[in-house]
Scaffold this active site. Structure first.
Site, PDB file in Angstrom:
ATOM      1  N   GLY A 105     -24.452 -19.801   3.057  1.00  7.23           N
ATOM      2  CA  GLY A 105     -23.742 -19.491   1.820  1.00  7.23           C
ATOM      3  C   GLY A 105     -24.572 -18.674   0.852  1.00  7.23           C
ATOM      4  N   GLN A 107     -38.317 -32.280  14.482  1.00  6.37           N
ATOM      5  CA  GLN A 107     -39.509 -31.667  13.857  1.00  6.37           C
ATOM      6  C   GLN A 107     -39.357 -31.519  12.346  1.00  6.37           C
ATOM      7  OE1 GLN A 107     -40.765 -28.195  16.809  1.00  6.37           O
ATOM      8  NE2 GLN A 107     -38.616 -28.771  17.020  1.00  6.37           N
ATOM      9  N   GLY A 149     -33.464 -24.877   5.089  1.00  4.74           N
ATOM     10  CA  GLY A 149     -33.572 -26.073   5.927  1.00  4.74           C
ATOM     11  C   GLY A 149     -34.475 -27.123   5.298  1.00  4.74           C
ATOM     12  N   ASP A 180     -41.672 -23.520   9.688  1.00  2.91           N
ATOM     13  CA  ASP A 180     -42.071 -22.326  10.447  1.00  2.91           C
ATOM     14  C   ASP A 180     -43.418 -21.759   9.962  1.00  2.91           C
ATOM     15  OD1 ASP A 180     -39.518 -22.760  11.399  1.00  2.91           O
ATOM     16  OD2 ASP A 180     -38.633 -21.088  10.308  1.00  2.91           O
ATOM     17  N   ARG A 202     -38.381 -20.466  14.307  1.00  5.02           N
ATOM     18  CA  ARG A 202     -37.626 -19.219  14.052  1.00  5.02           C
ATOM     19  C   ARG A 202     -38.385 -18.029  14.663  1.00  5.02           C
ATOM     20  NH1 ARG A 202     -32.949 -19.912  10.600  1.00  5.02           N
ATOM     21  NH2 ARG A 202     -34.227 -20.455   8.840  1.00  5.02           N
TER      22      ARG A 202
HETATM   23  O1  F6P Z   1     -36.402 -22.474   9.375  1.00  6.12           O
HETATM   24  C1  F6P Z   1     -36.462 -23.795   9.785  1.00  6.12           C
HETATM   25  C2  F6P Z   1     -35.712 -24.014  11.068  1.00  6.12           C
HETATM   26  O2  F6P Z   1     -35.882 -25.360  11.465  1.00  6.12           O
HETATM   27  C3  F6P Z   1     -36.097 -23.078  12.213  1.00  6.12           C
HETATM   28  O3  F6P Z   1     -37.316 -23.441  12.816  1.00  6.12           O
HETATM   29  C4  F6P Z   1     -34.872 -23.191  13.086  1.00  6.12           C
HETATM   30  O4  F6P Z   1     -34.717 -22.020  13.860  1.00  6.12           O
HETATM   31  C5  F6P Z   1     -33.740 -23.321  12.095  1.00  6.12           C
HETATM   32  O5  F6P Z   1     -34.313 -23.778  10.884  1.00  6.12           O
HETATM   33  C6  F6P Z   1     -32.640 -24.258  12.514  1.00  6.12           C
HETATM   34  O6  F6P Z   1     -31.629 -24.207  11.575  1.00  6.12           O
HETATM   35  P1  F6P Z   1     -30.426 -25.253  11.512  1.00  6.12           P
HETATM   36  O7  F6P Z   1     -30.937 -26.465  10.784  1.00  6.12           O
HETATM   37  O8  F6P Z   1     -29.363 -24.544  10.751  1.00  6.12           O
HETATM   38  O9  F6P Z   1     -30.048 -25.593  12.911  1.00  6.12           O
END
Ligand code: F6P
Length: 363
Positions: A80, A289, A13, A142, A186
């Site tokens: 992936g 965030q 992310g 996180d 997370r």
């Molecule tokens: O690991 C970073 C994070 O933002 C987590 O806090 C969250 O659960 C997850 O990625 C969200 O992922 P996505 O961007 O795939 O929705």
């Protein structure tokens, strides 16, 4: 080995501060050592593409305003896994050799991978299998990577979550409401804990400390008795229902379906409204965030990490991750960072601080 060409990629992310890292790597690798720096697009996805998706970075990196920009100019992916790459029919195949071949095609002497625990573990596996000289840089809002006190992106996420509480409090007080704020993180409650303390929360719920509604209700009743007409509740997305079920959201379908946390705030808000009779509203903060203008701390950390990663390559030190420890940038074996998630210590300083302030964890 004389270094001529290094690659850099962002994986997992996005978060604020990644561009500060890329800029610092380029500034030091090019400016001090004269190396060529190749920016790989979209993490390992760029290495799977043919032709490989990558561009040599140039001095425009230094002249741009990327220090101030959220996201990553290189693009990224958090899906992936090349060791279990999803197929249309729902099966998974191992495409790791194709990624390694992609690195070979770029003729890199070393690779800098910026990622969270999952991405760094994958990059390390690829590096061991393909003989890639890897240096890792920790990033994740996180803040749950081991062996470093801080990961890029965390400070900005905490700032955003704190600002959300600052915005919610006046409405809570004006309308005599309980405001529930769901934040990311997370499986770790770091964002909820820090933002909750900074933003004056009354209740902080994190996955590391099991809660009971009865305890939250008691806290809300105490607040009412003291004359307070509102309450602020921060909930980390990974908090489970009182009986222990995770609340998740599914994005897309088939083998490519992504499961993320999301929705616990509404569950907590609805239960509190039902049990306490309080007027309750829920805000799910989500991806705001992750982006946004990086806080100065994330820019400083990103710059320090980028420069140190380049110095590690110059010293021929690989399979290392840069880390922050006791006001210094250091480096640690990658394995130390990924062998276990660094979740909130229920006996740690910030939990004690929160308890000392009278904040309830619902326990
Ligand atoms: O690991 C970073 C994070 O933002 C987590 O806090 C969250 O659960 C997850 O990625 C969200 O992922 P996505 O961007 O795939 O929705």
């Amino acid at each position: 080995m004389a270094i001529k060409r290094v690659g850099i990629l962002t994986s997992g992310g996005d978060c604020a501060g990644l561009n500060a890292v890329i800029r610092a790597v380029y500034a030091h690798a090019r400016g001090h050592f004269g190396w060529e720096v190749v920016g790989i697009h979209n993490g390992t996805a760029g290495l799977l593409a043919r032709p490989v998706e990558a561009t040599a970075l140039d001095d425009r990196v230094l002249g741009s305003d990327m220090l101030r920009q959220g996201g990553t100019i290189l693009g990224t992916t958090n899906k992936g896994d090349p060791f279990a790459f999803p197929q249309e029919d729902g099966s998974h195949v191992d495409r790791s050799e194709e990624v390694i071949e992609g690195v070979r095609q770029l003729q890199l002497d070393a690779l800098i991978g910026i990622g969270g625990d999952g991405s760094i573990a994958i990059l390390r596996r690829l590096a061991l299998q393909g003989g890639i000289n890897l240096v890792a840089i920790p990033k994740t809002i996180d803040n749950d990577l081991g062996a470093t006190e801080m990961s890029i992106g965390f400070e900005t996420a905490v700032q955003t979550a704190t600002a959300a509480l600052d915005h919610l409090q006046p409405t809570a007080a004006s309308h005599s409401r309980v405001m529930v704020l769901e934040v990311m993180g997370r499986d770790a409650g770091h964002i909820a804990l820090s933002a909750g303390i900074a933003g004056g929360a009354d209740v902080i719920l994190i996955p590391e400390i099991p809660y009971k509604f009865a305890a939250i209700e008691a806290k809300l009743a105490d607040l009412r008795k003291s004359g307070r007409n509102f309450a602020l509740v921060v909930v980390a997305e990974a908090v489970k229902t009182e009986s222990g079920e995770a609340i998740t959201a599914v994005h897309g379908g088939g083998a490519k379906a992504m499961h993320t946390y999301g929705g616990i705030g509404h569950y907590i808000g609805a239960e509190l409204a039902k049990r306490s009779g309080a007027e309750t509203r829920v805000t799910v903060l989500g991806h705001v965030q992750r982006g946004g203008t990086p806080e100065p701390k994330d820019r400083v950390l990103g710059s320090a990490f980028g420069v140190h990663a380049v110095d590690l390559i110059a010293a021929g030190k690989y399979d290392r991750m840069v880390a922050w420890n006791a006001r210094q940038v250091i480096d640690v074996p990658i394995l130390d960072a990924i062998k276990g998630a660094a979740t909130v210590d229920p006996q740690g300083t910030l939990v004690k601080t929160a308890r000392g302030l009278g904040i309830s964890f619902g326990d």
